[in-house]
Design a protein around this motif. Structure first.
Motif, PDB file in Angstrom:
ATOM      1  N   PRO A   1       0.812  -1.225   0.000  1.00  0.00           N
ATOM      2  CA  PRO A   1       0.000   0.000   0.000  1.00  0.00           C
ATOM      3  C   PRO A   1       0.846   1.278   0.000  1.00  0.00           C
ATOM      4  O   PRO A   1       0.467   2.284  -0.599  1.00  0.00           O
ATOM      5  CB  PRO A   1      -0.822  -0.117   1.284  1.00  0.00           C
ATOM      6  CG  PRO A   1      -0.844  -1.568   1.596  1.00  0.00           C
ATOM      7  CD  PRO A   1       0.485  -2.098   1.145  1.00  0.00           C
ATOM      8  N   VAL A   2       1.993   1.216   0.674  1.00  0.00           N
ATOM      9  CA  VAL A   2       2.898   2.370   0.701  1.00  0.00           C
ATOM     10  C   VAL A   2       3.465   2.621  -0.698  1.00  0.00           C
ATOM     11  O   VAL A   2       3.522   3.767  -1.175  1.00  0.00           O
ATOM     12  CB  VAL A   2       4.049   2.147   1.709  1.00  0.00           C
ATOM     13  CG1 VAL A   2       5.004   3.330   1.711  1.00  0.00           C
ATOM     14  CG2 VAL A   2       3.489   1.890   3.104  1.00  0.00           C
ATOM     15  N   ILE A   3       3.870   1.554  -1.356  1.00  0.00           N
ATOM     16  CA  ILE A   3       4.444   1.669  -2.701  1.00  0.00           C
ATOM     17  C   ILE A   3       3.410   2.232  -3.671  1.00  0.00           C
ATOM     18  O   ILE A   3       3.709   3.123  -4.476  1.00  0.00           O
ATOM     19  CB  ILE A   3       4.962   0.294  -3.173  1.00  0.00           C
ATOM     20  CG1 ILE A   3       6.130  -0.155  -2.279  1.00  0.00           C
ATOM     21  CG2 ILE A   3       5.398   0.345  -4.629  1.00  0.00           C
ATOM     22  CD1 ILE A   3       6.562  -1.581  -2.499  1.00  0.00           C
ATOM     23  N   ALA A   4       2.167   1.728  -3.586  1.00  0.00           N
ATOM     24  CA  ALA A   4       1.111   2.233  -4.460  1.00  0.00           C
ATOM     25  C   ALA A   4       0.854   3.713  -4.209  1.00  0.00           C
ATOM     26  O   ALA A   4       0.645   4.491  -5.158  1.00  0.00           O
ATOM     27  CB  ALA A   4      -0.164   1.426  -4.239  1.00  0.00           C
ATOM     28  N   CYS A   5       0.875   4.109  -2.943  1.00  0.00           N
ATOM     29  CA  CYS A   5       0.675   5.515  -2.597  1.00  0.00           C
ATOM     30  C   CYS A   5       1.797   6.375  -3.168  1.00  0.00           C
ATOM     31  O   CYS A   5       1.550   7.441  -3.747  1.00  0.00           O
ATOM     32  CB  CYS A   5       0.591   5.674  -1.086  1.00  0.00           C
ATOM     33  SG  CYS A   5       0.428   7.384  -0.526  1.00  0.00           S
ATOM     34  N   ALA A   6       3.041   5.913  -3.025  1.00  0.00           N
ATOM     35  CA  ALA A   6       4.188   6.676  -3.538  1.00  0.00           C
ATOM     36  C   ALA A   6       4.100   6.844  -5.051  1.00  0.00           C
ATOM     37  O   ALA A   6       4.402   7.915  -5.594  1.00  0.00           O
ATOM     38  CB  ALA A   6       5.487   5.980  -3.150  1.00  0.00           C
TER      39      ALA A   6
END
Length: 546
Positions: free
Chosen positions: A346-351
């Protein structure tokens, strides 16, 4: 709610409605309940340990549970409801362990049998039984203050222990000693001498825990190397990792490799840029921002995803980045996405959905990586510089930073130190002066960044080694201490320094609220602790003492 555990407790007073940190009364009460139950867990675990029995699940849950109650870690009431349920389960498990081991379970203190319930209404009703001020009228502020010194020292030690545990380093003897002291606290002790003795025992325990954490970090990531760490961003998508957890940082670097996302450290994770096992990742782009208290400004300006891995979290709701913030490990804030099972997708998708930095900023770098292995590797050079008089004094200036007035003291002291002195620094207190150009001595930078607050172990090892080489005691060295105090990790480190007999520590900018004048006098009489005052007067006293 009655909270005096850190310097931001209503600007040095007592938080009774809501903490300056943003902690609500219901969360504060549940933290008190959780810790009271955890003391009950330790009662059984300690008695089992005396019979040679231990339970790995109990030992693993204990530091994590304590860690969640530190300042600026977890503000999520639902998480605490769940933790209290787990604590009750662990207490039952620890009791069964003690029974099976044939331990004496007579004369149990209240936390071993107390049942606060599990629903929010039951916990609210039970909270007064766990409040730290409960016995204030009976025992007086000095005894309660000393019990709080033990409580907060254990909290700090638990945090360091959890950092080591998640990296695979723990020892049965360390767990047993933690349970022993926690079980002692469960009896609501009133003997001043015993409370002081147990405070110093926490210092000894924390020294061992910091040694474990040092081994955990260096085994996993290698020994820090002197590194010029970039402090300005480069163009591209980005993730900012704050807190202290280098294991989570490593996982994020692994999961983002090849994605085109740059990863930056923030706050206490700056030293991570100096570990070979982490700096090998080409997309570890450097450090962004300053100390933890600057995070609202730093996070709001950061054009990517943000992960808070441990303390210190500040209210993310008022600066417009809550939808880009994720918590991990012990950290929690109601409504903020929490990473589970180390899956940072989820962090990677947000970034990837954020703009990222449009262009490289002008390059700025600072030196870091002067941990014990580095400094000890050039010990002969350092001793030669001291012997020739090129280095006349050493200053340890660092600790936990904060937002209250008076913390410019540490910047001003660093700037005022003589040019023939070296400054050892660690913790986020370094951000007060680590970008200042204080020059060098014979090519050695005058400011030597030794790492995170837990890397006080490095500083202690260096001091002991130098004293040994010079044939004197640590207190005979021209080594002067100016430590910034903020929360419970700093309390644990201070107790470690007192355990080692280190004296004449200048501590500030304010002293812990829970230390009464009587308790403070005990510390002054035994260890010559000195509140920070006027920079020039303090510096003159240090240099005169040398």
């Amino acid at each position: 709610m009655y909270c005096v555990q850190c310097e931001q407790s209503n600007k040095g007073g007592c938080a009774v409605k809501v903490g300056s940190c943003g902690k609500t009364a219901d969360v504060a009460d549940m933290q008190d309940v959780l810790l009271r139950l955890m003391q009950g867990v330790s009662v059984y675990a300690d008695r089992a340990a005396q019979k040679g029995a231990r339970d790995a699940q109990v030992d693993a849950f204990t530091p994590h549970a304590w860690f969640t109650t530190l300042t600026n870690v977890n503000f999520d009431a639902d998480r605490f409801t769940a933790l209290i349920g787990e604590a009750l389960t662990m207490r039952t498990r620890a009791r069964a362990l003690a029974e099976d081991a044939g331990a004496d379970l007579s004369d149990l203190p209240e936390p071993a049998t107390w049942n606060p319930g599990t629903t929010p209404s039951e916990l609210a009703a039970a909270a007064p039984m766990a409040a730290i001020q409960r016995f204030m009228d009976r025992d007086g502020p000095s005894v309660v203050g000393l019990r709080n010194l033990v409580l907060y020292g254990l909290k700090g030690t638990a945090a360091y222990s959890e950092h080591a545990r998640v990296l695979g380093h723990e020892e049965a003897a360390v767990c047993a000693e933690f349970h022993r002291i926690s079980a002692f606290l469960a009896t609501d002790p009133t003997d001043v001498g015993a409370l002081v003795a147990q405070s110093l025992a926490i210092g000894a325990l924390n020294l061992k825990v910091m040694e474990l954490l040092d081994a955990a970090n260096t085994t996993r990531f290698g020994h820090p190397e002197v590194t010029m760490v970039r402090m300005t961003p480069v163009a591209g998508k980005c993730i900012l990792v704050s807190g202290h957890d280098m294991g989570d940082l490593e996982t994020i670097l692994q999961q983002t490799e090849g994605t085109g996302i740059n990863v930056y450290t923030h706050g206490e994770l700056l030293p991570a840029n100096t570990y070979p096992g982490l700096k090998k990742f080409a997309h570890l782009a450097g450090n962004y921002g300053g100390a933890w208290q600057d995070q609202q400004r730093d996070f709001a300006a950061f054009p990517g995803a943000i992960v808070m891995t441990s303390n210190c979290l500040i209210n993310p709701e008022i600066k417009g980045y809550a939808d880009r913030l994720f918590t991990a490990g012990p950290v929690g804030w109601n409504g903020i996405a929490h990473i589970r099972n180390h899956d940072f997708a989820p962090v990677i998708a947000c970034a990837q959905a954020q703009a990222g930095f449009e262009q490289d900023a002008p390059e700025q770098r600072i030196p870091a990586g002067f941990a014990r292995n580095t400094v000890m590797g050039v010990a002969d050079t350092l001793l030669d510089m001291i012997g020739k008089g090129d280095v006349k004094n050493l200053f340890l200036i660092g600790g936990c930073d904060g937002a209250r007035p008076g913390r410019n003291y540490f910047h001003d002291l660093a700037m005022a130190t003589p040019k023939d002195s070296l400054i050892l620094t660690l913790g986020c207190g370094k951000f007060r002066f680590n970008r200042e150009d204080l020059g060098d001595i014979n090519g050695v930078p005058r400011v030597l960044d030794m790492g995170q607050c837990n890397d006080a172990f490095s500083a202690i090892q260096v001091a002991v080694a130098v004293a040994g080489a010079l044939g004197c005691g640590v207190n005979d060295l021209p080594l002067h201490y100016a430590i910034s105090w903020f929360e419970q990790k700093a309390t644990a480190v201070l107790l470690t320094m007192l355990h080692l007999g280190i004296k004449k520590i200048h501590l500030g900018p304010t002293l812990p609220q829970f230390l009464t004048s009587e308790v403070l006098q005990v510390l002054v009489d035994n260890f010559d602790i000195r509140p920070t005052g006027d920079v020039q007067e303090d510096l003159n006293r240090m240099l005169t003492a040398a």
